[in-house]
Each structure stands twice: as structure tokens, then as C-alpha cells.
Design an enzyme around this catalytic site. Structure first.
Site, PDB file in Angstrom:
ATOM      1  N   SER A 143      23.267  -3.737 -35.879  1.00  9.40           N
ATOM      2  CA  SER A 143      23.615  -4.387 -34.601  1.00  9.40           C
ATOM      3  C   SER A 143      22.320  -4.748 -33.882  1.00  9.40           C
ATOM      4  O   SER A 143      21.244  -4.214 -34.204  1.00  9.40           O
ATOM      5  CB  SER A 143      24.419  -3.399 -33.762  1.00  9.40           C
ATOM      6  OG  SER A 143      24.501  -3.814 -32.418  1.00  9.40           O
ATOM      7  N   TYR A 156      27.567   4.071 -29.470  1.00  8.72           N
ATOM      8  CA  TYR A 156      27.392   2.915 -30.379  1.00  8.72           C
ATOM      9  C   TYR A 156      25.902   2.642 -30.593  1.00  8.72           C
ATOM     10  O   TYR A 156      25.453   2.433 -31.722  1.00  8.72           O
ATOM     11  CB  TYR A 156      28.095   1.702 -29.766  1.00  8.72           C
ATOM     12  CG  TYR A 156      28.168   0.487 -30.662  1.00  8.72           C
ATOM     13  CD1 TYR A 156      29.169   0.362 -31.633  1.00  8.72           C
ATOM     14  CD2 TYR A 156      27.253  -0.550 -30.532  1.00  8.72           C
ATOM     15  CE1 TYR A 156      29.251  -0.763 -32.441  1.00  8.72           C
ATOM     16  CE2 TYR A 156      27.326  -1.682 -31.336  1.00  8.72           C
ATOM     17  CZ  TYR A 156      28.324  -1.785 -32.292  1.00  8.72           C
ATOM     18  OH  TYR A 156      28.400  -2.905 -33.100  1.00  8.72           O
TER      19      TYR A 156
HETATM   20  P1  NAP Z   1      36.512  -5.632 -35.753  1.00  6.62           P
HETATM   21  O1  NAP Z   1      37.155  -6.981 -35.865  1.00  6.62           O
HETATM   22  O2  NAP Z   1      36.981  -4.675 -34.728  1.00  6.62           O
HETATM   23  O3  NAP Z   1      36.507  -4.954 -37.198  1.00  6.62           O
HETATM   24  C1  NAP Z   1      36.212  -3.602 -37.391  1.00  6.62           C
HETATM   25  C2  NAP Z   1      36.691  -3.204 -38.766  1.00  6.62           C
HETATM   26  O4  NAP Z   1      36.445  -1.806 -38.967  1.00  6.62           O
HETATM   27  C3  NAP Z   1      38.200  -3.401 -38.922  1.00  6.62           C
HETATM   28  O5  NAP Z   1      38.485  -3.801 -40.231  1.00  6.62           O
HETATM   29  C4  NAP Z   1      38.714  -2.008 -38.668  1.00  6.62           C
HETATM   30  O6  NAP Z   1      39.989  -1.753 -39.206  1.00  6.62           O
HETATM   31  C5  NAP Z   1      37.650  -1.194 -39.389  1.00  6.62           C
HETATM   32  N1  NAP Z   1      37.726   0.210 -39.005  1.00  6.62           N
HETATM   33  C6  NAP Z   1      37.472   0.749 -37.798  1.00  6.62           C
HETATM   34  N2  NAP Z   1      37.699   2.075 -37.830  1.00  6.62           N
HETATM   35  C7  NAP Z   1      38.105   2.381 -39.094  1.00  6.62           C
HETATM   36  C8  NAP Z   1      38.506   3.570 -39.752  1.00  6.62           C
HETATM   37  N3  NAP Z   1      38.555   4.750 -39.119  1.00  6.62           N
HETATM   38  N4  NAP Z   1      38.860   3.499 -41.046  1.00  6.62           N
HETATM   39  C9  NAP Z   1      38.844   2.324 -41.719  1.00  6.62           C
HETATM   40  N5  NAP Z   1      38.474   1.155 -41.148  1.00  6.62           N
HETATM   41  C10 NAP Z   1      38.117   1.183 -39.851  1.00  6.62           C
HETATM   42  O7  NAP Z   1      34.988  -5.833 -35.415  1.00  6.62           O
HETATM   43  P2  NAP Z   1      33.784  -6.610 -36.119  1.00  6.62           P
HETATM   44  O8  NAP Z   1      33.041  -7.223 -35.029  1.00  6.62           O
HETATM   45  O9  NAP Z   1      34.229  -7.443 -37.257  1.00  6.62           O
HETATM   46  O10 NAP Z   1      32.940  -5.357 -36.624  1.00  6.62           O
HETATM   47  C11 NAP Z   1      32.487  -5.178 -37.937  1.00  6.62           C
HETATM   48  C12 NAP Z   1      31.142  -4.489 -37.908  1.00  6.62           C
HETATM   49  O11 NAP Z   1      30.190  -5.344 -37.277  1.00  6.62           O
HETATM   50  C13 NAP Z   1      31.117  -3.179 -37.116  1.00  6.62           C
HETATM   51  O12 NAP Z   1      30.317  -2.228 -37.774  1.00  6.62           O
HETATM   52  C14 NAP Z   1      30.491  -3.613 -35.796  1.00  6.62           C
HETATM   53  O13 NAP Z   1      29.858  -2.536 -35.153  1.00  6.62           O
HETATM   54  C15 NAP Z   1      29.495  -4.626 -36.299  1.00  6.62           C
HETATM   55  N6  NAP Z   1      28.983  -5.558 -35.294  1.00  6.62           N
HETATM   56  C16 NAP Z   1      29.795  -6.404 -34.619  1.00  6.62           C
HETATM   57  C17 NAP Z   1      29.242  -7.270 -33.683  1.00  6.62           C
HETATM   58  C18 NAP Z   1      30.071  -8.244 -32.905  1.00  6.62           C
HETATM   59  O14 NAP Z   1      29.527  -8.919 -32.002  1.00  6.62           O
HETATM   60  N7  NAP Z   1      31.337  -8.412 -33.162  1.00  6.62           N
HETATM   61  C19 NAP Z   1      27.878  -7.265 -33.445  1.00  6.62           C
HETATM   62  C20 NAP Z   1      27.069  -6.381 -34.155  1.00  6.62           C
HETATM   63  C21 NAP Z   1      27.634  -5.534 -35.080  1.00  6.62           C
HETATM   64  P3  NAP Z   1      41.310  -1.955 -38.268  1.00  6.62           P
HETATM   65  O15 NAP Z   1      41.508  -3.445 -38.148  1.00  6.62           O
HETATM   66  O16 NAP Z   1      42.362  -1.266 -39.057  1.00  6.62           O
HETATM   67  O17 NAP Z   1      41.015  -1.315 -36.955  1.00  6.62           O
END
Ligand code: NAP
Length: 251
Positions: A143, A156
């Protein structure tokens, strides 16, 4: 054949049902990889995209808030006939509250899913790759808060800063064993993770005006970096945290 070709490789992608994980899973499949999608929700949409790309898809159910569940993913992957070639640790959660009010529950939940389970999944994957004498690639989703402090997200920031250090440690230990460990640091991406931020007009405007590219990232913006770090093109790249942030950190 290009150095970005992933034909014949299996990619394990956690949290592949939505957002960045889904976009990376589809991007890897379009580069030739077969995909193991790991998560707690149905992955039918992702599966459809991957089949449409002409690749195979296996779904593994796992609650990655539990490290024992994370470890079991690799045994299940091997039992399903896939090989330990590429691991993308994407699943993650976020909890928002002022540091003064932040609860221990919100601390533990985020550290367990975003850091502890990631480490034990990497460990199980690396053991399997070494036992099979296969070259392998690990890509952690870090991140901007692997570099910066942020606000209202103490657990986080701790987890993603920890993941940056851990990525480098694993790279140091496993580079000579044929395993590349790197990370992608996405900027601000339009996913469920950022719904609250985008709904806050003031925060949204503040964020947007600092992004040199002039827009939020779309999940698909992360796919090219993932293909690079998963492919032979990155064979001599170890321990890098690669920002894909529209220029945010350059500002
Ligand atoms: P998201 O749409 O909320 O996706 C998160 C994913 O993680 C979903 O598939 C979720 O499954 C899964 N997950 C969460 N808890 C879990 C658990 N206990 N067991 C299994 N799966 C689990 O968010 P995203 O933005 O795509 O995030 C993906 C990654 O990118 C994360 O590590 C996040 O920190 C990182 N990130 C995101 C951003 C941003 O701006 N969006 C920026 C930097 C880093 P469910 O759908 O079942 O909850």
C-alpha cells in the site's frame, strides 16, 4: 514467446472474487496462467472471466483471518493438482477510527488477515516450491501506507509497513532458492476498500488533487505490474515494493 508469458504456470490469488484480486487474477490468466482463487466468497464472476480467457480455474474456500486456514491453502492447492508457481497475497481488510479511539479488536483483525496469515501462506508456499524444485514468484499487495503514515488507519498502516519489511526479508532468504518475493503498492483504487473515502466529498477531492495522473486507479491498472512480477521478465527483481499509484509518491 515474450518474457511476460505465463503459459503452464499456476497462480494462486487470494481475495480473487472482487476488486484488485479479481483484476490481477484475470490479468494473469490473459498472460497464460491457470488460476487458483482463494477466499471466503463465491468467485463465479472471476471464474467466468478466466474460462473466457481459455485458462483453468480452481476455487478454494478459506477464511484468511486464521493463519491455520492460510497454511491449509497450499495443501489444498497441491491436492487439486496445481503447482506452486505464483502466489499473490491480495486479500486484506481495513478498519478506520482515530488512533485515540482505536480498539484492540480492530488492531488484531487487520494484523491477523493482512500480515500474519500472509506470512504463513508465504511460508507454506515457499516450502512447497522448494520441495518441488520449482522456481516461484510471490507478489504481496502492499500500500502507499507501506511508505507513508496515513490517518485513522493505525492497524492498516502497521500491517502494510510490516508487509514491506517482510517482503524484503523473504526476498533475502529465498532469492537463492529460486523464489522472487516482491510487492505492488497500489495507489488509491476504486474498490470496496475505498468506498468510504470516495463517499466523503472533502477527502475524495483532497486525494484526487494530489494524484498526478488526475484520476483514481481502476483495479485493472494493477494487472500489468502483477504480470511483470509473476513472469520471467522479473527473474532478477527481488525485494521491491513497486508503487502503481498514478505518481502519488513522486509528488
Ligand atoms: P476489496 O474489494 O475489499 O477486496 C478485498 C479482498 O480480500 C476481497 O476478496 C475479500 O473477500 C478478501 N478478504 C478479506 N478478508 C478475508 C478473509 N478473512 N478471508 C478471505 N478473504 C478475505 O478491496 P481491494 O481494494 O481490492 O483490496 C485488495 C488488496 O489491495 C488489499 O490487501 C488492500 O489492502 C490492498 N490495497 C487496496 C487499495 C485501494 O485503494 N483499494 C490501495 C492499496 C492497497 P470478501 O469479498 O469475501 O470480503
Amino acid at each position: 514467446m515474450t518474457p511476460f508469458d505465463l503459459t503452464g504456470r499456476w497462480a494462486i490469488v487470494t481475495g480473487a472474487n472482487t476488486g484488485i484480486g479479481q483484476a490481477i487474477a484475470v490479468g494473469l490468466a490473459e498472460a497464460g496462467a491457470d488460476v487458483v482463487g482463494v477466499g471466503r466468497s463465491a468467485m463465479t464472476e472471476t471464474e467466468a472471466h478466466i474460462i473466457a480467457a481459455g485458462r483453468r480455474f480452481i476455487a478454494i474456500k478459506a477464511d484468511l483471518s486464521r493463519s491455520d486456514s492460510a497454511r491449509e491453502v497450499i495443501a489444498e492447492t497441491l491436492a487439486a493438482g496445481a503447482t506452486p508457481d505464483i502466489l499473490v497475497n491480495n486479500a486484506g481488510i481495513i478498519r478506520r477510527a482515530d488512533a485515540l479511539d482505536f480498539t484492540e479488536e480492530d488492531w488484531d483483525a487487520v494484523l491477523d488477515t493482512n500480515l500474519k496469515s500472509v506470512f504463513f501462506l508465504c511460508q507454506a508456499f515457499a516450502k512447497a516450491a522448494i520441495a518441488a524444485e520449482r522456481k516461484a514468484k510471490i507478489i504481496n499487495i502492499a500500500s502507499l501506507l507501506s511508505f507513508q503514515g496515513g490517518i485513522r488507519v493505525p492497524s492498516y498502516t502497521a500491517a502494510k509497513s510490516g508487509l514491506s519489511g517482510l517482503t524484503k526479508l523473504m526476498a533475502n532468504e529465498w532469492a537463492a532458492r529460486g523464489i522472487n518475493v516482491n510487492a505492488i503498492a497500489p495507489g488509491y483504487v476504486e474498490t470496496n476498500n475505498t468506498t468510504a473515502l470516495r463517499a466523503d466529498a472533502e477527502r475524495n477531492a483532497d486525494i484526487l488533487k494530489r494524484i498526478p495522473a488526475g484520476r483514481w486507479a481502476r483495479p485493472e491498472d494493477m494487472a500489468g505490474a502483477a504480470v511483470f512480477l509473476a513472469s520471467p521478465a522479473s527473474d532478477y527483481v527481488h525485494g521491491v515494493i513497486l508503487p502503481v499509484d498514478g505518481g502519488w509518491l513522486a509528488r
